[in-house]
Design an enzyme around this catalytic site. Structure first.
Site, PDB file in Angstrom:
ATOM      1  N   PRO A  88       0.908  -1.446  -0.044  1.00 18.26           N
ATOM      2  CA  PRO A  88      -0.014   0.129   0.076  1.00 18.26           C
ATOM      3  C   PRO A  88       0.820   1.278  -0.072  1.00 18.26           C
ATOM      4  CG  PRO A  88      -0.689  -1.519   1.841  1.00 18.26           C
ATOM      5  CD  PRO A  88       0.590  -2.213   1.317  1.00 18.26           C
ATOM      6  N   GLU A 115       2.030  -7.985   8.363  1.00 11.73           N
ATOM      7  CA  GLU A 115       2.076  -6.632   8.615  1.00 11.73           C
ATOM      8  C   GLU A 115       2.876  -5.846   7.502  1.00 11.73           C
ATOM      9  OE1 GLU A 115      -0.657  -7.543  10.728  1.00 11.73           O
ATOM     10  OE2 GLU A 115      -0.165  -5.346  10.561  1.00 11.73           O
ATOM     11  N   ARG A 153      -3.231  -8.311 -20.889  1.00  7.26           N
ATOM     12  CA  ARG A 153      -4.208  -7.581 -21.957  1.00  7.26           C
ATOM     13  C   ARG A 153      -3.622  -6.799 -23.169  1.00  7.26           C
ATOM     14  NH1 ARG A 153      -7.524  -4.654 -21.165  1.00  7.26           N
ATOM     15  NH2 ARG A 153      -9.446  -5.415 -22.220  1.00  7.26           N
ATOM     16  N   ASP A 168     -10.955   0.666 -24.709  1.00  7.49           N
ATOM     17  CA  ASP A 168     -11.195   0.508 -22.911  1.00  7.49           C
ATOM     18  C   ASP A 168     -11.265   1.805 -22.167  1.00  7.49           C
ATOM     19  OD1 ASP A 168      -9.092  -2.631 -22.930  1.00  7.49           O
ATOM     20  OD2 ASP A 168     -11.123  -1.938 -23.212  1.00  7.49           O
TER      21      ASP A 168
HETATM   22  C1  4FV Z   1      -1.492  -3.934  -1.309  1.00  2.56           C
HETATM   23  C2  4FV Z   1      -1.936  -3.057  -1.774  1.00  2.56           C
HETATM   24  C3  4FV Z   1      -1.520  -4.498   0.268  1.00  2.56           C
HETATM   25  C4  4FV Z   1      -0.342  -5.035   3.021  1.00  2.56           C
HETATM   26  C5  4FV Z   1       0.142  -5.810   4.100  1.00  2.56           C
HETATM   27  C6  4FV Z   1      -0.036  -7.370   2.362  1.00  2.56           C
HETATM   28  C7  4FV Z   1      -0.980  -5.860   1.978  1.00  2.56           C
HETATM   29  C8  4FV Z   1       0.154  -7.222   3.760  1.00  2.56           C
HETATM   30  N1  4FV Z   1      -0.549  -4.463  -1.921  1.00  2.56           N
HETATM   31  N2  4FV Z   1      -1.570  -2.702  -3.195  1.00  2.56           N
HETATM   32  N3  4FV Z   1      -3.172  -2.185  -1.610  1.00  2.56           N
HETATM   33  N4  4FV Z   1      -0.791  -5.258   0.615  1.00  2.56           N
HETATM   34  O1  4FV Z   1      -2.501  -4.156   0.810  1.00  2.56           O
HETATM   35  O2  4FV Z   1      -0.404  -3.727  -2.985  1.00  2.56           O
HETATM   36  O3  4FV Z   1       1.464  -8.037   3.669  1.00  2.56           O
END
Ligand code: 4FV
Length: 243
Positions: A88, A115, A153, A168
């Site tokens: 994230p 985490e 794609r 698209d």
């Molecule tokens: C995530 C996202 C995501 C966070 C902690 C995996 C998680 C756990 N990855 N975009 N949104 N990853 O939430 O790519 O390890």
């Protein structure tokens, strides 16, 4: 194009890699996929891939060692190869990034769990952090599948003659126009007559107008970036006059 996926849940990918556009691209060898189980590179009696966070706090953190060894085990394809960590905290994934990644020979995707991953892995071969959206998932596997689907794609011949990406959403920076198919009347709702007219110019104008209307209503932020023609600007002015 080759995808290499680093995950502790390899089984999560099987079904998706056998079906649909991605499954077909793999069977036609337009795309190759390698799945690396990070746990195969874990050490100790229990082959642990996670441990408690330094500094305390809830949850567990993925150890750098197993990921690092797994990453070193992936044979690199000559040419443009990139390693991305799904998190994230990464740059936001969108259609333009999908096009950029589709120009690679190899995309290696590292799926975190718990985490997150030990920060030091970022300095050991991770080129980019990528996020698929501002929400927290339980792992990077779904983001990896999202990116594989969006990128596959765009690889030549994957969609085949019957389909191009030109129309698209986001391709031209706008949301796509409404789509209809048989029956002509469904639940007393009729297909817009213009679509049955055979008049391609009228159909083109209706679709462009609907794209602009939908983008103006739902994603006005996109209009700032979109490459708008003089015709588009005229249509938008009309739409704003008669909301
Ligand atoms: C995530 C996202 C995501 C966070 C902690 C995996 C998680 C756990 N990855 N975009 N949104 N990853 O939430 O790519 O390890």
């Amino acid at each position: 194009m080759r995808f290499d996926i680093l995950t502790i849940f390899p089984g999560m990918f099987s079904a998706y890699l056998e079906e649909g556009i991605l499954g077909r691209a793999i069977s036609r060898e337009l795309v190759k996929v390698g799945i690396v189980n990070i746990r195969d590179f874990a050490r100790g009696p229990h082959r642990t891939t996670d441990d408690r966070p330094y500094g305390g706090g809830d949850g567990m953190v993925m150890k750098a060692g197993p990921i690092h060894r797994a990453l070193k085990s992936v044979p690199r394809v000559k040419g443009r190869s990139l390693v991305a960590l799904l998190t994230p905290q990464g740059e936001k994934f969108h259609q333009a990034v999908a096009w950029e990644l589709a120009r690679l020979e190899q995309l290696i995707l590292v799926c975190g769990r718990y985490e997150g991953v030990d920060e030091r892995i970022r300095h050991l071969g991770i080129d980019r952090d990528i996020s698929v959206g501002d929400y927290v998932l339980s792992g990077g596997e779904l983001p990896a599948l999202v990116i594989m689907d969006a990128v596959t794609r765009l690889i030549p011949h994957v969609l085949g003659g019957e389909r191009s990406t030109q129309e698209d959403s986001f391709e031209n920076g706008l949301l796509e126009y409404p789509q209809y198919t048989r029956p002509r009347v469904f639940e007393d709702m009729e297909v817009p007559a213009v679509l049955l007219s055979g008049n391609h110019e009228k159909i083109r104008l209706w679709r462009r107008t609907e794209s602009l209307k939908r983008t103006l209503e739902r994603r006005p932020d996109l209009l700032k970036e979109a490459a708008l023609t003089e015709e588009d600007k005229g249509i938008l002015a009309e739409l704003k006059k008669h909301p």
